[in-house]
Design a protein around this motif. Structure first.
Motif, PDB file in Angstrom:
ATOM      1  N   GLU A  74       0.832  -1.210   0.000  1.00  0.00           N
ATOM      2  CA  GLU A  74       0.000   0.000   0.000  1.00  0.00           C
ATOM      3  C   GLU A  74       0.867   1.260   0.000  1.00  0.00           C
ATOM      4  O   GLU A  74       0.581   2.234  -0.693  1.00  0.00           O
ATOM      5  CB  GLU A  74      -0.902   0.009   1.237  1.00  0.00           C
ATOM      6  N   ARG A  75       1.910   1.240   0.790  1.00  0.00           N
ATOM      7  CA  ARG A  75       2.755   2.423   0.952  1.00  0.00           C
ATOM      8  C   ARG A  75       3.577   2.714  -0.307  1.00  0.00           C
ATOM      9  O   ARG A  75       3.736   3.875  -0.705  1.00  0.00           O
ATOM     10  CB  ARG A  75       3.687   2.211   2.148  1.00  0.00           C
ATOM     11  N   ASP A  76       4.088   1.675  -0.935  1.00  0.00           N
ATOM     12  CA  ASP A  76       5.094   1.855  -1.986  1.00  0.00           C
ATOM     13  C   ASP A  76       4.541   1.852  -3.399  1.00  0.00           C
ATOM     14  O   ASP A  76       5.260   2.230  -4.329  1.00  0.00           O
ATOM     15  CB  ASP A  76       6.154   0.751  -1.864  1.00  0.00           C
ATOM     16  N   HIS A  77       3.294   1.415  -3.578  1.00  0.00           N
ATOM     17  CA  HIS A  77       2.738   1.281  -4.929  1.00  0.00           C
ATOM     18  C   HIS A  77       1.365   1.949  -4.975  1.00  0.00           C
ATOM     19  O   HIS A  77       0.371   1.371  -4.501  1.00  0.00           O
ATOM     20  CB  HIS A  77       2.616  -0.191  -5.319  1.00  0.00           C
ATOM     21  N   PRO A  78       1.258   3.122  -5.557  1.00  0.00           N
ATOM     22  CA  PRO A  78      -0.023   3.846  -5.584  1.00  0.00           C
ATOM     23  C   PRO A  78      -1.146   3.094  -6.277  1.00  0.00           C
ATOM     24  O   PRO A  78      -2.322   3.357  -5.997  1.00  0.00           O
ATOM     25  CB  PRO A  78       0.325   5.133  -6.345  1.00  0.00           C
ATOM     26  N   ARG A  79      -0.827   2.171  -7.164  1.00  0.00           N
ATOM     27  CA  ARG A  79      -1.870   1.436  -7.884  1.00  0.00           C
ATOM     28  C   ARG A  79      -2.335   0.191  -7.139  1.00  0.00           C
ATOM     29  O   ARG A  79      -3.198  -0.543  -7.630  1.00  0.00           O
ATOM     30  CB  ARG A  79      -1.355   1.039  -9.270  1.00  0.00           C
ATOM     31  N   VAL A  80      -1.778  -0.055  -5.957  1.00  0.00           N
ATOM     32  CA  VAL A  80      -2.089  -1.265  -5.191  1.00  0.00           C
ATOM     33  C   VAL A  80      -2.946  -0.934  -3.985  1.00  0.00           C
ATOM     34  O   VAL A  80      -2.672   0.015  -3.250  1.00  0.00           O
ATOM     35  CB  VAL A  80      -0.798  -1.970  -4.731  1.00  0.00           C
ATOM     36  N   ARG A  81      -3.997  -1.721  -3.783  1.00  0.00           N
ATOM     37  CA  ARG A  81      -4.699  -1.800  -2.515  1.00  0.00           C
ATOM     38  C   ARG A  81      -4.484  -3.222  -2.011  1.00  0.00           C
ATOM     39  O   ARG A  81      -4.680  -4.175  -2.772  1.00  0.00           O
ATOM     40  CB  ARG A  81      -6.196  -1.502  -2.681  1.00  0.00           C
ATOM     41  N   ALA A  82      -4.073  -3.357  -0.770  1.00  0.00           N
ATOM     42  CA  ALA A  82      -3.748  -4.680  -0.229  1.00  0.00           C
ATOM     43  C   ALA A  82      -4.661  -5.012   0.933  1.00  0.00           C
ATOM     44  O   ALA A  82      -4.972  -4.145   1.754  1.00  0.00           O
ATOM     45  CB  ALA A  82      -2.287  -4.719   0.213  1.00  0.00           C
ATOM     46  N   PHE A  83      -5.095  -6.263   0.989  1.00  0.00           N
ATOM     47  CA  PHE A  83      -5.847  -6.755   2.138  1.00  0.00           C
ATOM     48  C   PHE A  83      -4.873  -7.411   3.105  1.00  0.00           C
ATOM     49  O   PHE A  83      -3.914  -8.077   2.696  1.00  0.00           O
ATOM     50  CB  PHE A  83      -6.888  -7.787   1.710  1.00  0.00           C
ATOM     51  N   GLY A  84      -5.140  -7.245   4.398  1.00  0.00           N
ATOM     52  CA  GLY A  84      -4.383  -7.968   5.402  1.00  0.00           C
ATOM     53  C   GLY A  84      -4.936  -9.366   5.588  1.00  0.00           C
ATOM     54  O   GLY A  84      -5.823  -9.822   4.852  1.00  0.00           O
ATOM     55  N   THR A  85      -4.437 -10.052   6.602  1.00  0.00           N
ATOM     56  CA  THR A  85      -4.903 -11.406   6.882  1.00  0.00           C
ATOM     57  C   THR A  85      -4.891 -11.637   8.389  1.00  0.00           C
ATOM     58  O   THR A  85      -4.267 -10.902   9.149  1.00  0.00           O
ATOM     59  CB  THR A  85      -4.027 -12.455   6.162  1.00  0.00           C
ATOM     60  N   LEU A  86      -5.602 -12.657   8.824  1.00  0.00           N
ATOM     61  CA  LEU A  86      -5.651 -13.076  10.222  1.00  0.00           C
ATOM     62  C   LEU A  86      -5.603 -14.596  10.279  1.00  0.00           C
ATOM     63  O   LEU A  86      -5.778 -15.276   9.253  1.00  0.00           O
ATOM     64  CB  LEU A  86      -6.933 -12.585  10.891  1.00  0.00           C
ATOM     65  N   HIS A  87      -5.391 -15.115  11.459  1.00  0.00           N
ATOM     66  CA  HIS A  87      -5.478 -16.551  11.703  1.00  0.00           C
ATOM     67  C   HIS A  87      -6.222 -16.739  13.025  1.00  0.00           C
ATOM     68  O   HIS A  87      -5.977 -15.983  13.979  1.00  0.00           O
ATOM     69  CB  HIS A  87      -4.078 -17.169  11.782  1.00  0.00           C
ATOM     70  N   PRO A  88      -7.144 -17.686  13.119  1.00  0.00           N
ATOM     71  CA  PRO A  88      -7.941 -17.819  14.354  1.00  0.00           C
ATOM     72  C   PRO A  88      -7.111 -18.123  15.593  1.00  0.00           C
ATOM     73  O   PRO A  88      -7.580 -17.886  16.714  1.00  0.00           O
ATOM     74  CB  PRO A  88      -8.918 -18.952  14.030  1.00  0.00           C
ATOM     75  N   ASP A  89      -5.896 -18.633  15.434  1.00  0.00           N
ATOM     76  CA  ASP A  89      -5.047 -18.919  16.584  1.00  0.00           C
ATOM     77  C   ASP A  89      -4.110 -17.770  16.935  1.00  0.00           C
ATOM     78  O   ASP A  89      -3.339 -17.886  17.897  1.00  0.00           O
ATOM     79  CB  ASP A  89      -4.223 -20.183  16.332  1.00  0.00           C
ATOM     80  N   TYR A  90      -4.182 -16.674  16.185  1.00  0.00           N
ATOM     81  CA  TYR A  90      -3.348 -15.527  16.519  1.00  0.00           C
ATOM     82  C   TYR A  90      -3.914 -14.864  17.776  1.00  0.00           C
ATOM     83  O   TYR A  90      -5.119 -14.578  17.847  1.00  0.00           O
ATOM     84  CB  TYR A  90      -3.315 -14.537  15.348  1.00  0.00           C
TER      85      TYR A  90
END
Length: 267
Positions: A74-90
């Motif tokens: 997201e920070r380095d590429h203006p043409r990119v939108r990025a989704f994060g991720t999770l894990h149920p054991d986090y």
């Protein structure tokens, strides 16, 4: 602004390994090398302005590194939108969500099959509660495994939608890869989003048209699933398979912008 809502790009140190794993799992020769530069080049050649990049942590220890990767994209590429991720054991989900929000991340990707849980695992219910109204959620749905044995089938997604009506769900692969008849039964016509990724190569015309014509048009989002498929090729294929008008095609390519603007940052 046109969007590909479903793409993947990997750190250059591991891209070649992931590409080999994808080909081994799906039996599909990828069209790209998995690097962000290759994705952006193919998107530009296909007339796509923005790409949404997804990753999924296959263990709790991978949550922070995967989300650091998303934040950096997201920070380095203006043409990119990025989704994060999770894990149920986090163990520290709420602080991690706050960190993602602060970075302008719009959504969360969960891939139950690769991450090793089921979408009807009740450990996810507190997570869905935390995500409701804060993030869009991209769910991988379907596989060649029958629904009763599969970790992520359309019926499970429909149950999540019933229990969390304020959760913005994107059900990938037209509601379920290889599970399209169950998507028609359980998901299509509801106010969940679906994307077109990893579908056009495999689905028959009658089922494809049934899904498209029974679902709200503004909730059908163009997606390619790069590096498995090329965004430009999939754009042409979608239009030809469904005989879309200019207006229909424009809606499929732009509807993601309004969705992303609700969370994190759009544009």
């Amino acid at each position: 602004m046109t969007y590909d809502i479903h793409t993947h790009a990997y750190h250059p140190k591991i891209a070649h390994k992931v590409i080999a794993q994808l080909e081994d799992h799906y039996g599909i020769p990828p069209v790209g090398d998995g690097r962000i530069e290759d994705l952006l080049a193919k998107a530009e050649a296909g007339g796509i302005d923005r790409v949404v990049v997804h990753s999924a942590a296959t263990s709790p220890a991978q949550v922070i590194p995967a989300n650091n990767w998303a934040i950096g994209l997201e920070r380095d590429h203006p043409r990119v939108r990025a989704f994060g991720t999770l894990h149920p054991d986090y163990p520290d989900i709420e602080p991690e969500l706050a960190r993602l929000e602060a970075a302008g991340i719009s959504g969360i990707k969960l891939h139950a099959d690769f991450q090793g849980f089921r979408l009807d695992d009740r450990r996810l219910w507190p997570i869905f509660e935390m995500l409701s109204g804060r993030f869009a959620v991209m769910l991988h749905v379907g596989d060649v495994v029958p629904p009763e044995k599969n970790n992520s089938c359309p019926k499970k997604v429909a149950a999540i939608h019933r229990d969390f009506p304020d959760l913005t769900i994107i059900a990938a692969h037209m509601g379920g890869y290889q599970h399209w008849k169950w998507a028609l039964e359980h998901l299509i016509g509801q106010d969940v989003y679906i994307d077109t990724s990893s579908t056009l190569e495999f689905i028959d015309d009658a089922t494809l048209k049934a899904i498209y014509h029974r679902h709200p048009r503004e909730r059908i989002l163009f997606g390619s699933d790069y590096p498995l498929f090329d965004p430009g090729v999939e754009r042409v294929r979608l239009r030809e398979r469904l005989g879309l008008t200019d207006a229909d095609m424009e809606l499929a390519l732009t509807a993601a912008g309004e969705l992303l603007a609700r969370y994190g940052r759009g544009g």
